[in-house]
Design an enzyme around this catalytic site. Structure first.
Site, PDB file in Angstrom:
ATOM      1  N   GLU A  36     -17.912  31.319  -3.686  1.00  0.00           N
ATOM      2  CA  GLU A  36     -16.619  31.697  -3.130  1.00  0.00           C
ATOM      3  C   GLU A  36     -16.286  30.689  -2.042  1.00  0.00           C
ATOM      4  O   GLU A  36     -17.119  30.434  -1.169  1.00  0.00           O
ATOM      5  CB  GLU A  36     -16.664  33.105  -2.518  1.00  0.00           C
ATOM      6  CG  GLU A  36     -15.290  33.518  -1.999  1.00  0.00           C
ATOM      7  CD  GLU A  36     -15.279  34.840  -1.237  1.00  0.00           C
ATOM      8  OE1 GLU A  36     -16.350  35.333  -0.861  1.00  0.00           O
ATOM      9  OE2 GLU A  36     -14.165  35.365  -1.017  1.00  0.00           O
ATOM     10  N   ARG A 289     -32.468  35.654  -3.940  1.00  0.00           N
ATOM     11  CA  ARG A 289     -31.926  34.578  -3.127  1.00  0.00           C
ATOM     12  C   ARG A 289     -33.022  34.008  -2.240  1.00  0.00           C
ATOM     13  O   ARG A 289     -34.066  34.622  -2.039  1.00  0.00           O
ATOM     14  CB  ARG A 289     -30.765  35.089  -2.293  1.00  0.00           C
ATOM     15  CG  ARG A 289     -31.175  36.152  -1.287  1.00  0.00           C
ATOM     16  CD  ARG A 289     -30.122  36.417  -0.194  1.00  0.00           C
ATOM     17  NE  ARG A 289     -28.898  35.730  -0.372  1.00  0.00           N
ATOM     18  CZ  ARG A 289     -27.764  36.297  -0.729  1.00  0.00           C
ATOM     19  NH1 ARG A 289     -27.726  37.580  -0.967  1.00  0.00           N
ATOM     20  NH2 ARG A 289     -26.674  35.593  -0.844  1.00  0.00           N
ATOM     21  N   LYS A 299     -23.536  33.577   5.258  1.00  0.00           N
ATOM     22  CA  LYS A 299     -22.343  32.812   5.621  1.00  0.00           C
ATOM     23  C   LYS A 299     -21.706  33.381   6.878  1.00  0.00           C
ATOM     24  O   LYS A 299     -21.176  32.638   7.699  1.00  0.00           O
ATOM     25  CB  LYS A 299     -21.327  32.876   4.473  1.00  0.00           C
ATOM     26  CG  LYS A 299     -21.561  31.859   3.369  1.00  0.00           C
ATOM     27  CD  LYS A 299     -20.358  31.872   2.432  1.00  0.00           C
ATOM     28  CE  LYS A 299     -20.680  31.229   1.105  1.00  0.00           C
ATOM     29  NZ  LYS A 299     -19.593  31.445   0.127  1.00  0.00           N
TER      30      LYS A 299
END
Length: 584
Positions: A36, A289, A299
């Site tokens: 994204e 992850r 983020k």
RNA sequence: UGCCUCGUGGUGUAAUGGUAGCACGAGAGAUUCUGGAUCUCUUUGCCAAGGUUCGAGUCCUUGCGAGGCAGCCA
């Protein structure tokens, strides 16, 4: 460290892909990397990039970079550009052939070159895909779901929707007629309703134990300008609806994502099934992850560090962002080797940062040019060396690579040595310079410390030493053994350079686990010094890595100018003496 | 709480019903004109209990532990 692998990695996902190839389910493998564009890529993304491009590479397939841009509120073109620059930098020369060139059809490139590397990514072949390019077909799929009675327009508020889903109660709008749903959906699209007034929902099962099957929202109303589609739309599909269909439209065979999407998989499959799509459907597979010690990866937290000025920007060398690590001097091949070695599993692990540091040292030991530089200078006068005389000594560029050749470094009567390489009252096993002691100057002479000069505060400001002039490297007495060899720089020839020394950004291994991660920021994560360097470093090249002998690996910072050299310390050399000294 | 997933040395991973390996880290030594690198060597592990089987890290059951999800974020 094991060199980058001749043999491809092995993990449960590659096993699945290999099975699908063997069984003939797929003849061409097609993966995708779907960030994204709401922030910069970090080292966690390199794991996903290496996985997806790696699989495409190993199985002779393709990989699409696709902006997962279905939320106009959070996404920006700046991020699209940085993401593409980072992806290209990371896969260039490795798996760039597997980057799907069809994306070129989307639109002409607007991606600027990277200022800090000069690396341009303006090729039309290197466009990303955009989920937002599929808004029209995705909308048509929504219409199809409504027609078949599998989706409905719901008028409940967000709060009501949440509450109903929590308790498993059906929406009063659930049984709306198809015709009315169609009309309402069209009017949603036409902009007749305000943000949040209505949603399109899948009609699945409000009693499902899986929350994501309790009539999930497919479309929401957002009167907002989208970074890529502008004001063309005021309704936007949610992730669950857009992602599986984007995968389908691009012919993705294996859709690899992180663990938190595991519970979404039944919905992913439900949508593709409900639409009775004719072509073969993508398969979602989840993996864990990356988590790394002494840093943060989310983020949100990275953005916070940037926005609050706790670091100098997204490419601050202390951050685990790809751009930060690049600026710090870490190479793409190091990142790839690291990704290879951490493996792929479903266990949510916390990888020690030592593994990354090892990957850096392993590569740089092989490739970095050796140079002499003094970070914290202490003046040394060689009393028996003639004033005004200068000679050039041979120095090996890289003992690990004979083809790197050698260079000359100037030697003279006045030198700088590392202040840590002299101690007036040293501990046992200290084999550097001490009063009355001997040490070899690398590539030069063995010197003996005859006199310690101090200032009025009692601080050592200069050493007066005598050299064994027969002991020069390569000379008649050069075989004479002394315990220590230290680096040095000729004072009149020294080049001054700014050096930026970076350390871990956090003082605790798992700042995420603590309450307020910002409370654990390492106050000493950046130290700036003026170093004395051998003259050849005036020609330092941004693409090369340098080992300042006995200290650390450095590379040129993009802030450098012709007469203003700035080095970033990528990583120190291993320092077993530091450990020894701590024990004492 | 419900649902999903995952548990192999300190850390990251391998094993596909058949001798528990590898890497990082840690420790010891050798070597070295980088206290780097290199080379030896050492250390520590299948979450637990049952079951299936000639044989289980692997298959089954139960328990325990961990992570994820429960946004009109992705």
């Amino acid at each position: 460290m094991p060199l980058p692998p001749n043999e491809p990695p092995s993990d449960f996902i590659r096993d699945i892909v290999a099975d699908d190839v063997r069984s003939g389910k797929h003849t061409k493998i097609h993966t995708r990397f779907p960030p994204e564009p709401n922030g910069y890529l970090h080292i966690g993304h390199t794991k996903a990039i290496c996985l997806n491009f790696g699989i495409a590479h190993e199985f002779g397939g393709l990989c699409n970079v696709r902006m997962d841009d279905t939320n106009p509120a959070k996404e920006e073109v700046e991020y699209v550009n940085s993401i593409m620059a980072d992806v290209h930098w990371l896969i260039d020369g490795w798996a760039d052939k597997n980057l799907n060139p069809k994306a070129a059809l989307d639109q002409p490139s607007t991606i600027p070159p990277l200022p800090w590397t000069g690396y341009a990514v303006a090729s039309i072949d290197h466009q990303p895909f955009f989920a937002s390019n599929y808004f029209e077909p995705i909308y048509q799929y929504a219409v199809q779901l409504v027609r078949s009675g599998k989706a409905y327009v719901c008028d409940m508020t967000p709060e009501e929707t949440d509450e109903y889903r929590r308790i498993g109660r059906e929406s009063p709008f659930r049984e709306r007629e198809v015709a009315e749903n169609l009309d309402l959906l069209a009017r949603m699209k036409a902009g007749e309703f305000s943000d949040g007034a209505r949603t399109l929902r899948a009609k699945i099962d409000m009693q499902s134990p899986n929350m994501w099957l309790r009539d999930p929202v497919l479309y929401r109303i957002r009167h907002a300008t989208h970074h890529h589609t502008g004001d063309a739309w005021c309704i936007y599909p949610l992730y669950d609806f857009a992602h599986c269909l984007s995968d389908y439209l691009e012919g993705i065979t294996h859709s690899l994502c992180t663990l938190e999407f595991e519970v979404h998989r039944p919905l992913y499959d439900w949508i593709l099934e409900a639409l009775e799509l004719p072509d073969s459907r993508p398969k979602q597979i989840e993996f864990a992850r990356l988590n790394l010690t002494y840093t943060v990866m989310s983020k949100r937290k990275l953005k916070q560090l940037v926005d609050e000025g706790l670091v100098r920007g997204w490419d601050d060398p202390r951050l685990p962002t790809i751009s930060g690590m690049r600026r710090r001097g870490v190479t793409a091949s190091v990142l790839r080797a690291f990704s290879y070695h951490i493996g792929i599993t479903k266990y949510p692990s916390l990888t020690e940062v030592d593994a990354l540091e090892h990957a850096i040292r392993a590569e740089f030991n092989r490739s970095a040019l050796r140079r002499l530089a003094v970070l914290r200078p202490l003046k040394v006068v060689i009393t028996n060396y003639p004033e005004g005389e200068m000679e050039e000594l041979d120095a090996i560029n890289n003992p690990e690579d004979p083809s790197a050749g050698s260079r000359k470094i100037p030697f003279s009567r006045e030198l700088f040595i590392e202040s840590a390489d002299f101690m007036e009252t040293p501990p046992p096993k200290y084999f550097r310079l001490k009063p009355g002691g001997e040490v070899r100057l690398k590539y030069g002479y063995i010197i003996k410390c005859d006199e310690v000069v101090k200032n009025s505060l009692g601080e050592v400001i200069e050493l007066r030493c005598s050299a064994d002039l027969k002991s020069k490297s390569g000379g008649p007495n050069s075989q004479r053994k002394v315990k220590g060899t230290i680096h040095w720089v000729s004072a009149p020839h020294a080049l001054e350079a700014e050096v930026r020394l970076y350390d871990r950004l956090f003082t605790v291994p798992d700042p995420d686990a603590e309450g307020d991660f910002k409370a654990f920021i390492n106050p000493h994560s950046l130290e700036v010094l003026t170093a004395k360097c051998e003259p050849s470093l005036g020609d330092a090249k941004p693409e090369l890595r340098y080992q300042f002998e006995r200290l650390a690996y450095f590379s040129l910072d993009p802030d450098s100018r012709p007469n203003e050299v700035i080095f970033n310390r990528t990583i120190t050399l291993r320092d077993t003496w530091a450990k020894e000294a701590t024990k004492a």
